[in-house]
Design a protein around this motif. Structure first.
Motif, PDB file in Angstrom:
ATOM      1  N   GLU A 201      91.820 -47.405 -69.109  1.00 22.87           N
ATOM      2  CA  GLU A 201      90.772 -46.980 -67.993  1.00 22.87           C
ATOM      3  C   GLU A 201      91.373 -45.862 -67.220  1.00 22.87           C
ATOM      4  O   GLU A 201      90.709 -44.880 -66.645  1.00 22.87           O
ATOM      5  CB  GLU A 201      90.443 -48.065 -67.290  1.00 22.87           C
ATOM      6  CG  GLU A 201      89.755 -49.188 -68.127  1.00 22.87           C
ATOM      7  CD  GLU A 201      89.510 -50.515 -67.259  1.00 22.87           C
ATOM      8  OE1 GLU A 201      88.568 -51.288 -67.563  1.00 22.87           O
ATOM      9  OE2 GLU A 201      90.560 -50.805 -66.383  1.00 22.87           O
ATOM     10  N   ALA A 202      92.749 -46.002 -66.805  1.00 21.29           N
ATOM     11  CA  ALA A 202      93.228 -44.994 -65.879  1.00 21.29           C
ATOM     12  C   ALA A 202      93.513 -43.779 -66.380  1.00 21.29           C
ATOM     13  O   ALA A 202      93.857 -42.717 -65.564  1.00 21.29           O
ATOM     14  CB  ALA A 202      94.688 -45.539 -65.344  1.00 21.29           C
ATOM     15  N   GLN A 203      93.371 -43.380 -67.334  1.00 25.69           N
ATOM     16  CA  GLN A 203      93.770 -42.261 -68.365  1.00 25.69           C
ATOM     17  C   GLN A 203      93.035 -40.985 -67.665  1.00 25.69           C
ATOM     18  O   GLN A 203      91.681 -41.158 -67.411  1.00 25.69           O
ATOM     19  CB  GLN A 203      93.972 -42.179 -69.526  1.00 25.69           C
ATOM     20  CG  GLN A 203      94.401 -40.933 -70.385  1.00 25.69           C
ATOM     21  CD  GLN A 203      95.927 -40.914 -70.253  1.00 25.69           C
ATOM     22  OE1 GLN A 203      96.681 -41.754 -70.268  1.00 25.69           O
ATOM     23  NE2 GLN A 203      96.198 -39.743 -69.582  1.00 25.69           N
ATOM     24  N   THR A 204      93.647 -39.860 -67.075  1.00 29.73           N
ATOM     25  CA  THR A 204      92.966 -38.615 -66.913  1.00 29.73           C
ATOM     26  C   THR A 204      93.590 -37.451 -67.396  1.00 29.73           C
ATOM     27  O   THR A 204      94.722 -37.687 -68.194  1.00 29.73           O
ATOM     28  CB  THR A 204      92.965 -38.689 -65.256  1.00 29.73           C
ATOM     29  OG1 THR A 204      94.157 -38.432 -64.842  1.00 29.73           O
ATOM     30  CG2 THR A 204      92.146 -39.717 -64.567  1.00 29.73           C
ATOM     31  N   GLY A 205      93.193 -36.379 -67.112  1.00 33.92           N
ATOM     32  CA  GLY A 205      93.708 -35.164 -67.457  1.00 33.92           C
ATOM     33  C   GLY A 205      93.022 -34.368 -68.663  1.00 33.92           C
ATOM     34  O   GLY A 205      92.117 -34.728 -69.224  1.00 33.92           O
ATOM     35  N   PRO A 206      93.877 -33.049 -69.072  1.00 31.30           N
ATOM     36  CA  PRO A 206      93.124 -32.422 -70.079  1.00 31.30           C
ATOM     37  C   PRO A 206      92.977 -32.730 -71.175  1.00 31.30           C
ATOM     38  O   PRO A 206      92.238 -32.871 -71.863  1.00 31.30           O
ATOM     39  CB  PRO A 206      94.083 -31.029 -69.960  1.00 31.30           C
ATOM     40  CG  PRO A 206      95.249 -31.287 -69.372  1.00 31.30           C
ATOM     41  CD  PRO A 206      95.052 -32.518 -68.263  1.00 31.30           C
ATOM     42  N   GLY A 207      94.005 -33.713 -71.688  1.00 32.29           N
ATOM     43  CA  GLY A 207      94.057 -34.372 -72.953  1.00 32.29           C
ATOM     44  C   GLY A 207      92.600 -35.342 -73.118  1.00 32.29           C
ATOM     45  O   GLY A 207      92.032 -35.405 -74.044  1.00 32.29           O
ATOM     46  N   LYS A 208      92.495 -36.031 -72.235  1.00 33.33           N
ATOM     47  CA  LYS A 208      91.497 -37.187 -72.247  1.00 33.33           C
ATOM     48  C   LYS A 208      90.296 -36.278 -72.085  1.00 33.33           C
ATOM     49  O   LYS A 208      89.225 -36.729 -72.918  1.00 33.33           O
ATOM     50  CB  LYS A 208      91.563 -37.772 -70.817  1.00 33.33           C
ATOM     51  CG  LYS A 208      90.347 -38.573 -70.494  1.00 33.33           C
ATOM     52  CD  LYS A 208      90.177 -40.013 -71.099  1.00 33.33           C
ATOM     53  CE  LYS A 208      88.869 -40.690 -70.685  1.00 33.33           C
ATOM     54  NZ  LYS A 208      89.153 -41.121 -69.324  1.00 33.33           N
ATOM     55  N   ARG A 209      89.964 -35.311 -71.227  1.00 38.43           N
ATOM     56  CA  ARG A 209      88.782 -34.373 -71.084  1.00 38.43           C
ATOM     57  C   ARG A 209      88.341 -33.644 -72.396  1.00 38.43           C
ATOM     58  O   ARG A 209      87.482 -33.079 -72.670  1.00 38.43           O
ATOM     59  CB  ARG A 209      88.866 -33.691 -70.003  1.00 38.43           C
ATOM     60  CG  ARG A 209      88.864 -34.189 -68.587  1.00 38.43           C
ATOM     61  CD  ARG A 209      88.413 -33.084 -67.420  1.00 38.43           C
ATOM     62  NE  ARG A 209      89.442 -31.984 -67.414  1.00 38.43           N
ATOM     63  CZ  ARG A 209      90.604 -31.884 -66.972  1.00 38.43           C
ATOM     64  NH1 ARG A 209      90.731 -33.123 -66.306  1.00 38.43           N
ATOM     65  NH2 ARG A 209      91.394 -30.761 -67.083  1.00 38.43           N
TER      66      ARG A 209
ATOM     67  N   VAL B 298     104.148 -35.992 -65.334  1.00 37.66           N
ATOM     68  CA  VAL B 298     104.594 -37.448 -64.696  1.00 37.66           C
ATOM     69  C   VAL B 298     103.393 -38.342 -64.426  1.00 37.66           C
ATOM     70  O   VAL B 298     103.389 -39.445 -64.047  1.00 37.66           O
ATOM     71  CB  VAL B 298     105.214 -36.942 -63.340  1.00 37.66           C
ATOM     72  CG1 VAL B 298     106.410 -35.985 -63.701  1.00 37.66           C
ATOM     73  CG2 VAL B 298     104.347 -36.236 -62.465  1.00 37.66           C
ATOM     74  N   ASN B 299     102.041 -37.899 -64.628  1.00 37.38           N
ATOM     75  CA  ASN B 299     100.932 -38.519 -64.434  1.00 37.38           C
ATOM     76  C   ASN B 299     100.010 -38.866 -65.737  1.00 37.38           C
ATOM     77  O   ASN B 299     100.160 -39.685 -66.244  1.00 37.38           O
ATOM     78  CB  ASN B 299     100.015 -37.897 -63.454  1.00 37.38           C
ATOM     79  CG  ASN B 299      98.668 -38.290 -63.195  1.00 37.38           C
ATOM     80  OD1 ASN B 299      98.432 -39.470 -63.627  1.00 37.38           O
ATOM     81  ND2 ASN B 299      97.778 -37.815 -62.685  1.00 37.38           N
ATOM     82  N   ASN B 300      99.335 -37.851 -66.203  1.00 39.99           N
ATOM     83  CA  ASN B 300      98.831 -38.101 -67.355  1.00 39.99           C
ATOM     84  C   ASN B 300      99.543 -38.883 -68.680  1.00 39.99           C
ATOM     85  O   ASN B 300      99.201 -39.815 -69.435  1.00 39.99           O
ATOM     86  CB  ASN B 300      97.981 -36.923 -68.170  1.00 39.99           C
ATOM     87  CG  ASN B 300      97.298 -36.190 -66.894  1.00 39.99           C
ATOM     88  OD1 ASN B 300      96.952 -35.038 -67.195  1.00 39.99           O
ATOM     89  ND2 ASN B 300      96.660 -36.951 -66.147  1.00 39.99           N
ATOM     90  N   PHE B 301     100.883 -37.920 -68.920  1.00 40.20           N
ATOM     91  CA  PHE B 301     101.609 -38.511 -70.074  1.00 40.20           C
ATOM     92  C   PHE B 301     102.323 -39.815 -69.775  1.00 40.20           C
ATOM     93  O   PHE B 301     102.223 -40.583 -70.636  1.00 40.20           O
ATOM     94  CB  PHE B 301     102.669 -37.375 -70.500  1.00 40.20           C
ATOM     95  CG  PHE B 301     101.880 -36.257 -71.258  1.00 40.20           C
ATOM     96  CD1 PHE B 301     100.828 -36.196 -71.622  1.00 40.20           C
ATOM     97  CD2 PHE B 301     102.971 -35.005 -71.337  1.00 40.20           C
ATOM     98  CE1 PHE B 301     100.431 -35.007 -72.236  1.00 40.20           C
ATOM     99  CE2 PHE B 301     102.266 -33.852 -71.643  1.00 40.20           C
ATOM    100  CZ  PHE B 301     101.027 -33.757 -72.309  1.00 40.20           C
ATOM    101  N   THR B 302     102.760 -40.127 -68.559  1.00 41.51           N
ATOM    102  CA  THR B 302     103.349 -41.079 -68.313  1.00 41.51           C
ATOM    103  C   THR B 302     102.285 -42.317 -68.325  1.00 41.51           C
ATOM    104  O   THR B 302     102.775 -43.407 -68.855  1.00 41.51           O
ATOM    105  CB  THR B 302     103.842 -41.208 -66.786  1.00 41.51           C
ATOM    106  OG1 THR B 302     104.831 -40.437 -66.541  1.00 41.51           O
ATOM    107  CG2 THR B 302     104.042 -42.661 -66.221  1.00 41.51           C
ATOM    108  N   ASN B 303     101.157 -41.935 -67.939  1.00 38.08           N
ATOM    109  CA  ASN B 303     100.088 -43.073 -68.085  1.00 38.08           C
ATOM    110  C   ASN B 303      99.840 -43.475 -69.851  1.00 38.08           C
ATOM    111  O   ASN B 303      99.509 -44.540 -69.863  1.00 38.08           O
ATOM    112  CB  ASN B 303      98.699 -42.700 -67.522  1.00 38.08           C
ATOM    113  CG  ASN B 303      97.825 -43.818 -67.305  1.00 38.08           C
ATOM    114  OD1 ASN B 303      97.840 -44.682 -66.836  1.00 38.08           O
ATOM    115  ND2 ASN B 303      96.633 -43.501 -68.519  1.00 38.08           N
TER     116      ASN B 303
END
Ligand SMILES: NC(=O)c1ccc[n+]([C@@H]2O[C@H](COP(=O)([O-])OP(=O)(O)OC[C@H]3O[C@@H](n4cnc5c(N)ncnc54)[C@H](OP(=O)(O)O)[C@@H]3O)[C@@H](O)[C@H]2O)c1
Ligand SMILES: NC(=O)c1ccc[n+]([C@@H]2O[C@H](COP(=O)([O-])OP(=O)(O)OC[C@H]3O[C@@H](n4cnc5c(N)ncnc54)[C@H](OP(=O)(O)O)[C@@H]3O)[C@@H](O)[C@H]2O)c1
Lengths: 254, 254
Positions: B209-217, A166-171
Motif C-alpha cells: 500500500e505504501a509504494q509510491t514513485g515513478p515505477g508505481k505510476r 532510498v524511498n521508492n526502492f527501499t519500500n
C-alpha cells in the motif's frame, strides 16, 4: 505577514494549506483548483476559485500541481509581478521563466493526503532567480520548517533520483521481505524493529560504515543458500544484483 | 532464577551478557571464549573460562559463536543435560542435535558491539525440541523482551533471507543515495527524514500500500530521465531491475 496563494488541491496543496494556516505570519489569500469539490475543503468560497486567470494579489504563488501541468498552467496565470514557484523535485525552475520572478519550494518528503505531517523536520529545498526572492522563500520556509536548503535545479534532479533509491526502492525491498514472510506464515511485523534500526543507523554512521551481511562479508555459502531459497525469478535477480553491487563496493568480486 | 552460560565474546555475547546481568531473575553463571583478552570484559576470572570442555552447571547454555563454529563447538562441550541453544538466524537447530535438549534463541536485530541496545523491543525467535524447553526459553526471553515468537528452523531461514532484503540491501540503497548526493555536493543528511518516514510508514500500511514513485505510476518519462542521469553501470542496472519489479508488482510491464 507573507501573503501566499496555493494553486492545486492535491496532497501538497492540502498539507501546505494546513501548515501555513497555523502560522500568524502567513496569510493564505486564495486556493485555486479546477476541482470544485476538492476546493470545498479549503475554506470559504471567497477564498477559493477555479479560475486560474483571475488571481488575487499575493507575495508568493505556489503551484502544487501535477508535474506535467506546471508549465502550461504557469503560462496561463496572471500574477502581476508576484513570485511564482513550484513544489516539484523533478521539474526545472526554468519551466516558470515566462514570469520575471520565479523559483522552487520543494519539500523533500513523501506525502499522502490522509497522513498528518509535522513540517518542522521536513527539509525544504529552495531556489529562485534573484537573491531577494531566495531570501523571501527562506523567510516563508523558516516559518514552517527548521531544515532549509539552497538547492539548484541540477542538484534537485539528482536529489529526486537519490530519493527514488532510498524511498521508492527501499519500500519495494520491504515489500519483497513481506512476501517472503507471507509465504512462510511469518508475521511481517517481526521485521519492523530491524527496519527502524536500519534507518536509524544512518543518523550516526554513513551507510558505507553501517553495511553488514553476507555480501559485505563475502560469505558465498549463505549467498548461494539464499539464491536457492528464492523461487521468484525477479527477486532472485534483485538479490544477485544487489549482492554483487555490495561486493564491488567492498572490493570483493562475485 | 534461570542460570545461563554464554559461549562466545563477540557482539551477541556482549549484548546478551549486559542485558541478562540487569535482570534479578537471571544469573549469568559463566562466559566461555577462546579469546582471553576479550573475556576480561565479562567480569571476574572465576566467572569466565577459555576451556569449552569444562563448563559449570547451568539451566541454559547459549552458543553465541560465528555460524561456522556452532556445530564443532557444540560437539565439544559437555553440559550434563542442560539446554543448549544457538543464536543464529541461518543455522538449523539440528546442528545441536548431539545434545538431547537443544534449541534456538535468535534475536532478530542487527547488532554492533559499540551501540547500546534496548532488548525490550527486539523480536526473539525461539525454537526447541520439546514443549518444556520451548517454555523455558519463553520464560528467559520474556525477562528481556516483550516481542517473542515461535519460529521453526525452516521459517527462520526464510526470515533471515527477508532480513537481508530489508536490512542489508536497504542499507546499500542508502549508500547509493549517499553517493549520488556526494557527486552533486548535496549533504546526505537532507535525505534522513525521508528515510525515517519510509521506514515508519510500514507500521501503519503494508509496503504494498505504501509504494509510491515513478515505477508505481508507470511514469516512463521520469524513469528514462533517471536512467540517463545514472553514470555508474551497477546503479543503472539496479534502478532498471527494481523499477521493473515494481511495475510487475502493480501490473505494468516496462
Ligand atoms: N506527494 C508527494 O509526496 C510530493 C512530495 C514533494 C513534491 N511533490 C510535488 O508537488 C506537486 C503536487 O504533487 P501532489 O502529490 O500534491 O499531487 P496530487 O495530489 O496528484 O495533486 C495534483 C493536483 O494538480 C491538479 N491538476 C493536475 N493536472 C491539472 C491540470 N492540467 N490543470 C489544473 N490542475 C491540474 C489536480 O487536480 P484534480 O484533482 O482535478 O486532478 C490536483 O489538484 C508535484 O509537482 C509533485 O512532484 C509531491
Ligand atoms: N551480529 C548480529 O547482528 C547478529 C544478530 C543475530 C544473530 N547473530 C548470530 O549470533 C552469533 C554470533 O554473532 P556475533 O555477531 O556475536 O559474532 P562475532 O561478534 O563475530 O563473534 C563471534 C564469536 O565467536 C568466536 N569464535 C569464532 N570461531 C570460533 C571457534 N572456531 N572457536 C571458538 N570461538 C570461535 C569469536 O572468538 P574470537 O574473538 O576469538 O574470534 C567470537 O567470540 C552468530 O551465530 C550470528 O549469526 C548475530
Amino acid at each position: 505577514m507573507i501573503k501566499v496563494s496555493i494553486l492545486g488541491t492535491g496532497n501538497i496543496a492540502t498539507h501546505l494549506f494546513k501548515t501555513f494556516s497555523k502560522s500568524d505570519e502567513i496569510e493564505v489569500v486564495q486556493v485555486v483548483g479546477r476541482n470544485k469539490k476538492a476546493l470545498l475543503a479549503f475554506g470559504p468560497e471567497e477564498k477559493t476559485t477555479s479560475d486560474f486567470s483571475n488571481l488575487k494579489s499575493s507575495d508568493i504563488y505556489i503551484i502544487a500541481l501535477s508535474d506535467d501541468a506546471i508549465q502550461s498552467i504557469s503560462e496561463e496565470v496572471k500574477i502581476n509581478n508576484g513570485l511564482l514557484v513550484h513544489t516539484s523535485g523533478s521539474t526545472s525552475m526554468s519551466q516558470l521563466s515566462k514570469h520575471g520572478r520565479h523559483g522552487v519550494f520543494y519539500p523533500l518528503q513523501s506525502f499522502s493526503k490522509s497522513k498528518a505531517i509535522d513540517f518542522n523536520n521536513i527539509p525544504i529545498c529552495l531556489e529562485a532567480n534573484t537573491k531577494e526572492d531566495l531570501n523571501l522563500l527562506k523567510k516563508l520556509a523558516s516559518l514552517i520548517s527548521k531544515n532549509i536548503y539552497e538547492i539548484d535545479s541540477k542538484q534537485r534532479k539528482s536529489l529526486h533520483l537519490a530519493a527514488v533509491f532510498v524511498n521508492n526502492f527501499t519500500n519495494h525491498l520491504y515489500h519483497i521481505g513481506s512476501e517472503i514472510c507471507k509465504e512462510n506464515t511469518i508475521p511481517f511485523e517481526i521485521l519492523s524493529p530491524l527496519i527502524q534500526e536500519t534507518a536509524k543507523k544512518i543518523e550516526s554512521l554513513t551507510p558505507y560504515e553501517a553495511q553488514t551481511g553476507p555480501g559485505k562479508r563475502g560469505d558465498f555459502n549463505t549467498i548461494s543458500n539464499h539464491l536457492e531459497q528464492l523461487k521468484n525469478p525477479e527477486y532472485k535477480a534483485i538479490y544477485e544484483q544487489l549482492s554483487n553491487s555490495i561486493q564491488l563496493t567492498y572490493g570483493k568480486e562475485l
